[in-house]
Write a protein that holds these residues in place. Structure first.
Motif, PDB file in Angstrom:
ATOM      1  N   GLY A  26      11.149 -21.412  56.984  1.00  0.00           N
ATOM      2  CA  GLY A  26      12.193 -21.781  56.067  1.00  0.00           C
ATOM      3  C   GLY A  26      12.086 -21.001  54.793  1.00  0.00           C
ATOM      4  O   GLY A  26      13.444 -22.001  54.318  1.00  0.00           O
ATOM      5  N   ILE A  27      11.764 -20.264  54.177  1.00  0.00           N
ATOM      6  CA  ILE A  27      12.055 -19.502  53.823  1.00  0.00           C
ATOM      7  C   ILE A  27      12.994 -18.481  53.582  1.00  0.00           C
ATOM      8  O   ILE A  27      12.805 -17.722  54.010  1.00  0.00           O
ATOM      9  CB  ILE A  27      10.846 -19.272  53.129  1.00  0.00           C
ATOM     10  CG1 ILE A  27       9.547 -20.287  52.768  1.00  0.00           C
ATOM     11  CG2 ILE A  27      11.018 -18.163  50.836  1.00  0.00           C
ATOM     12  CD1 ILE A  27       8.761 -19.935  51.942  1.00  0.00           C
ATOM     13  N   ARG A  28      13.925 -18.825  52.842  1.00  0.00           N
ATOM     14  CA  ARG A  28      15.265 -17.534  53.590  1.00  0.00           C
ATOM     15  C   ARG A  28      15.357 -16.451  51.766  1.00  0.00           C
ATOM     16  O   ARG A  28      15.047 -16.759  50.504  1.00  0.00           O
ATOM     17  CB  ARG A  28      16.759 -17.950  52.874  1.00  0.00           C
ATOM     18  CG  ARG A  28      17.042 -18.822  54.349  1.00  0.00           C
ATOM     19  CD  ARG A  28      18.201 -18.735  54.772  1.00  0.00           C
ATOM     20  NE  ARG A  28      18.383 -20.647  53.446  1.00  0.00           N
ATOM     21  CZ  ARG A  28      19.717 -20.797  54.052  1.00  0.00           C
ATOM     22  NH1 ARG A  28      20.307 -19.730  54.986  1.00  0.00           N
ATOM     23  NH2 ARG A  28      20.049 -21.366  53.035  1.00  0.00           N
ATOM     24  N   PHE A  29      15.592 -14.777  51.784  1.00  0.00           N
ATOM     25  CA  PHE A  29      15.615 -13.756  50.576  1.00  0.00           C
ATOM     26  C   PHE A  29      16.873 -13.898  51.002  1.00  0.00           C
ATOM     27  O   PHE A  29      17.939 -12.922  51.859  1.00  0.00           O
ATOM     28  CB  PHE A  29      14.767 -12.952  50.981  1.00  0.00           C
ATOM     29  CG  PHE A  29      12.942 -13.635  51.425  1.00  0.00           C
ATOM     30  CD1 PHE A  29      12.382 -13.643  49.845  1.00  0.00           C
ATOM     31  CD2 PHE A  29      12.307 -14.206  52.215  1.00  0.00           C
ATOM     32  CE1 PHE A  29      10.947 -13.685  49.474  1.00  0.00           C
ATOM     33  CE2 PHE A  29      11.240 -14.852  52.157  1.00  0.00           C
ATOM     34  CZ  PHE A  29      10.806 -14.467  50.753  1.00  0.00           C
ATOM     35  N   ASN A  30      17.200 -13.361  49.447  1.00  0.00           N
ATOM     36  CA  ASN A  30      18.699 -12.739  49.530  1.00  0.00           C
ATOM     37  C   ASN A  30      18.438 -11.895  47.907  1.00  0.00           C
ATOM     38  O   ASN A  30      17.443 -11.104  47.643  1.00  0.00           O
ATOM     39  CB  ASN A  30      19.785 -13.187  49.422  1.00  0.00           C
ATOM     40  CG  ASN A  30      21.253 -12.804  49.524  1.00  0.00           C
ATOM     41  OD1 ASN A  30      21.388 -11.295  49.566  1.00  0.00           O
ATOM     42  ND2 ASN A  30      21.973 -13.482  48.360  1.00  0.00           N
ATOM     43  N   ALA A  31      19.207 -10.228  48.489  1.00  0.00           N
ATOM     44  CA  ALA A  31      19.113  -9.241  47.277  1.00  0.00           C
ATOM     45  C   ALA A  31      20.663  -8.979  46.879  1.00  0.00           C
ATOM     46  O   ALA A  31      20.891  -8.546  48.203  1.00  0.00           O
ATOM     47  CB  ALA A  31      18.621  -7.815  48.135  1.00  0.00           C
ATOM     48  N   VAL A  32      20.538  -8.375  45.818  1.00  0.00           N
ATOM     49  CA  VAL A  32      22.080  -7.689  45.590  1.00  0.00           C
ATOM     50  C   VAL A  32      21.772  -6.480  44.783  1.00  0.00           C
ATOM     51  O   VAL A  32      20.640  -6.162  44.327  1.00  0.00           O
ATOM     52  CB  VAL A  32      22.696  -8.593  44.991  1.00  0.00           C
ATOM     53  CG1 VAL A  32      24.342  -7.714  44.187  1.00  0.00           C
ATOM     54  CG2 VAL A  32      22.926 -10.081  45.199  1.00  0.00           C
ATOM     55  N   ALA A  33      22.260  -4.740  45.253  1.00  0.00           N
ATOM     56  CA  ALA A  33      22.049  -3.454  45.125  1.00  0.00           C
ATOM     57  C   ALA A  33      23.446  -2.662  44.932  1.00  0.00           C
ATOM     58  O   ALA A  33      24.062  -3.794  45.378  1.00  0.00           O
ATOM     59  CB  ALA A  33      21.628  -3.103  45.997  1.00  0.00           C
ATOM     60  N   ARG A  34      23.350  -2.852  43.935  1.00  0.00           N
ATOM     61  CA  ARG A  34      24.731  -2.032  43.171  1.00  0.00           C
ATOM     62  C   ARG A  34      24.979  -1.643  44.164  1.00  0.00           C
ATOM     63  O   ARG A  34      24.796  -0.428  45.181  1.00  0.00           O
ATOM     64  CB  ARG A  34      24.921  -1.083  41.944  1.00  0.00           C
ATOM     65  CG  ARG A  34      23.280   0.103  42.743  1.00  0.00           C
ATOM     66  CD  ARG A  34      23.316   0.556  40.656  1.00  0.00           C
ATOM     67  NE  ARG A  34      22.697   1.570  40.495  1.00  0.00           N
ATOM     68  CZ  ARG A  34      22.794   3.089  41.086  1.00  0.00           C
ATOM     69  NH1 ARG A  34      24.411   3.694  40.276  1.00  0.00           N
ATOM     70  NH2 ARG A  34      22.799   4.587  40.483  1.00  0.00           N
ATOM     71  N   GLY A  35      26.283  -0.918  43.889  1.00  0.00           N
ATOM     72  CA  GLY A  35      26.935  -0.155  44.738  1.00  0.00           C
ATOM     73  C   GLY A  35      27.541   1.300  44.598  1.00  0.00           C
ATOM     74  O   GLY A  35      26.466   1.484  43.969  1.00  0.00           O
ATOM     75  N   LEU A  36      28.597   1.867  44.821  1.00  0.00           N
ATOM     76  CA  LEU A  36      28.624   3.225  43.761  1.00  0.00           C
ATOM     77  C   LEU A  36      28.827   3.195  42.601  1.00  0.00           C
ATOM     78  O   LEU A  36      29.827   2.384  42.451  1.00  0.00           O
ATOM     79  CB  LEU A  36      30.075   4.053  45.165  1.00  0.00           C
ATOM     80  CG  LEU A  36      30.344   4.947  45.191  1.00  0.00           C
ATOM     81  CD1 LEU A  36      29.771   5.770  45.622  1.00  0.00           C
ATOM     82  CD2 LEU A  36      31.618   5.501  46.062  1.00  0.00           C
ATOM     83  N   MET A  37      28.548   3.843  42.241  1.00  0.00           N
ATOM     84  CA  MET A  37      28.727   4.311  40.820  1.00  0.00           C
ATOM     85  C   MET A  37      29.521   5.839  40.493  1.00  0.00           C
ATOM     86  O   MET A  37      28.632   6.535  41.054  1.00  0.00           O
ATOM     87  CB  MET A  37      27.673   4.207  39.776  1.00  0.00           C
ATOM     88  CG  MET A  37      26.891   2.737  39.829  1.00  0.00           C
ATOM     89  SD  MET A  37      28.005   1.247  39.031  1.00  0.00           S
ATOM     90  CE  MET A  37      28.103   1.739  37.551  1.00  0.00           C
ATOM     91  N   GLU A  38      29.681   5.708  39.246  1.00  0.00           N
ATOM     92  CA  GLU A  38      30.966   7.117  38.802  1.00  0.00           C
ATOM     93  C   GLU A  38      29.781   7.387  37.413  1.00  0.00           C
ATOM     94  O   GLU A  38      30.303   6.158  36.532  1.00  0.00           O
ATOM     95  CB  GLU A  38      32.279   7.353  38.844  1.00  0.00           C
ATOM     96  CG  GLU A  38      32.368   8.295  38.577  1.00  0.00           C
ATOM     97  CD  GLU A  38      33.681   9.162  37.814  1.00  0.00           C
ATOM     98  OE1 GLU A  38      34.163  10.346  37.699  1.00  0.00           O
ATOM     99  OE2 GLU A  38      34.951   7.589  38.290  1.00  0.00           O
ATOM    100  N   CYS A  39      29.036   8.225  37.466  1.00  0.00           N
ATOM    101  CA  CYS A  39      28.635   8.661  36.262  1.00  0.00           C
ATOM    102  C   CYS A  39      28.604   9.723  35.860  1.00  0.00           C
ATOM    103  O   CYS A  39      28.323  10.970  36.649  1.00  0.00           O
ATOM    104  CB  CYS A  39      26.794   8.071  36.075  1.00  0.00           C
ATOM    105  SG  CYS A  39      26.132   8.756  37.554  1.00  0.00           S
TER     106      CYS A  39
END
Length: 61
Positions: A26-39
């Motif tokens: 019953g343990i859930r996981f989520n992740a957020v990763a950055r998208g396309l970046m101009e540098c």
């Protein structure tokens, strides 16, 4: 631009591993990763923005 992609894939794989292992408890996981970046450190092709669902690209300052 390979480094951010490799990191994003590693993060995705790790979260999937955790979800597979602990999901039945019953343990859930989520992740957020950055998208396309101009540098300044990488070449950026304007057509790449068309591959992003919202068409938004991040900019570094």
């Amino acid at each position: 631009m390979k480094e951010p992609c490799n990191t994003r894939l590693a993060l995705h794989g790790f979260i999937k591993l955790l979800a597979d292992r602990y999901g039945p408890q019953g343990i859930r996981f989520n992740a957020v990763a950055r998208g396309l970046m101009e540098c300044a450190k990488s070449e950026f092709h304007p057509g790449w923005a068309a591959t992003v669902p919202l068409g938004l690209v991040g900019y570094s300052s």
